[in-house]
Enzyme design. Structure first.
Site, mmCIF file in Angstrom:
data_model
loop_
_atom_site.group_PDB
_atom_site.id
_atom_site.type_symbol
_atom_site.label_atom_id
_atom_site.label_comp_id
_atom_site.label_asym_id
_atom_site.label_seq_id
_atom_site.Cartn_x
_atom_site.Cartn_y
_atom_site.Cartn_z
ATOM 1 N N TYR A 1 -34.718 41.935 30.232
ATOM 2 C CA TYR A 1 -34.304 43.255 29.764
ATOM 3 C C TYR A 1 -35.523 44.038 29.312
ATOM 4 O O TYR A 1 -36.491 43.483 28.792
ATOM 5 C CB TYR A 1 -33.344 43.131 28.576
ATOM 6 N N ASP B 1 -23.194 46.118 28.118
ATOM 7 C CA ASP B 1 -22.292 46.856 27.242
ATOM 8 C C ASP B 1 -22.215 48.330 27.632
ATOM 9 O O ASP B 1 -23.010 48.821 28.437
ATOM 10 C CB ASP B 1 -22.777 46.767 25.790
ATOM 11 N N ARG C 1 -30.664 43.967 21.433
ATOM 12 C CA ARG C 1 -30.566 45.180 20.618
ATOM 13 C C ARG C 1 -30.757 44.866 19.132
ATOM 14 O O ARG C 1 -31.316 45.681 18.378
ATOM 15 C CB ARG C 1 -29.235 45.884 20.872
ATOM 16 N N ARG D 1 -23.067 40.958 31.731
ATOM 17 C CA ARG D 1 -21.996 41.854 31.291
ATOM 18 C C ARG D 1 -22.571 42.907 30.348
ATOM 19 O O ARG D 1 -22.423 42.826 29.120
ATOM 20 C CB ARG D 1 -20.893 41.052 30.606
#
Length: 247
Positions: free
Chosen positions: A111, A52, A199, A50
């Site tokens: 990622y 952002d 992040r 999911r």
């Protein structure tokens, strides 16, 4: 019903994230709308991650259940037609067993986070990297600090306040930092992540690269289990979901 696995790429700049939301355009809604036009009935799209608002993907995975058998090429062509005005591309379609689930069958997610470290303003990379200017980042120190975070830990210090995960404990398989000229690439791999975890890692490692935190500071931040002790959340535009692994 017949289940299909989709591999997707998208530019997250135009979307309010993956998950469908009222009155906001999301990747999930765009795909479901395209499938409804193609099949003539409501179709639910299930994603592996999911992402952002503002986060991109080059290897997002989703699955759908369709009422009849289609050739994968036909599905890909149809979605390309209905999504042609949006920055989404279905790069691969394949039939899978009904027990396959894009999210729950996944064994890893990888990622990539991109930082451009230079004084000059950006032209082509705007909204696709984090532009860090005014200071030179030490990627070697950032990588050294990143190794503190690899393994199984309580990651409360790197967890968003609104994270819905039942536990802050996760196993981080890989976290690397490498400089290639003005580009700094950060890769993170785990079975799953807490909300904003990558992040928040990047925001903290950037402070290490700038000389504002040491490797020992990162150890203390991890041990503190306190979000206020870690660095800020890095901007969404530098983050890409690049791979979802399955056994």
């Amino acid at each position: 019903m017949h289940r299909y696995k989709l591999t997707l790429e998208y530019d997250g700049t135009s979307f309010a994230g993956w998950q469908r939301q009222d009155n906001l355009l999301t990747v999930q809604e765009a795909l479901e709308t395209a499938f409804t036009k193609f099949c003539g009935c409501d179709i639910k799209v299930h994603g592996a991650g999911r992402t952002d608002a503002g986060v991109h993907a080059t290897g997002q995975v989703a699955h759908v259940d369709l009422p009849k058998i289609y050739e994968p090429f036909v599905i890909g062509q149809a979605l390309g037609f209905y999504l042609e005005t949006l920055p989404i591309s279905v790069i691969h379609v394949e039939p899978v067993a009904l027990d396959f689930h894009a999210r729950f069958s996944a064994t890893s997610r990888t990622y990539r986070y991109l930082i451009i470290n230079r004084y000059a303003p950006l032209v082509f990379q705007k909204k696709r990297v984090w532009h860090v200017h005014g200071q030179s980042l030490d990627a070697v120190k950032m990588h050294e600090a990143a190794q503190v975070l690899v393994g199984h830990h309580d990651f409360t210090s790197f967890r968003a306040q609104l994270c819905q995960a039942k536990s802050p404990e996760k196993t981080l398989d890989l976290l690397t930092v490498e400089r290639k000229g003005e580009l700094i690439e950060i890769h993170a791999k785990a079975r799953s992540f807490l909300h904003h975890q990558v992040r928040n890692f990047v925001g903290t490692l950037k402070l290490v690269g700038a000389g504002k935190l040491s490797v020992d500071d990162v150890k203390n931040i991890l041990a503190a289990k306190d979000r206020t002790k870690a660095g800020p959340t890095a901007p969404a535009e530098g983050l890409y979901l690049i791979n979802v692994g399955y056994n």
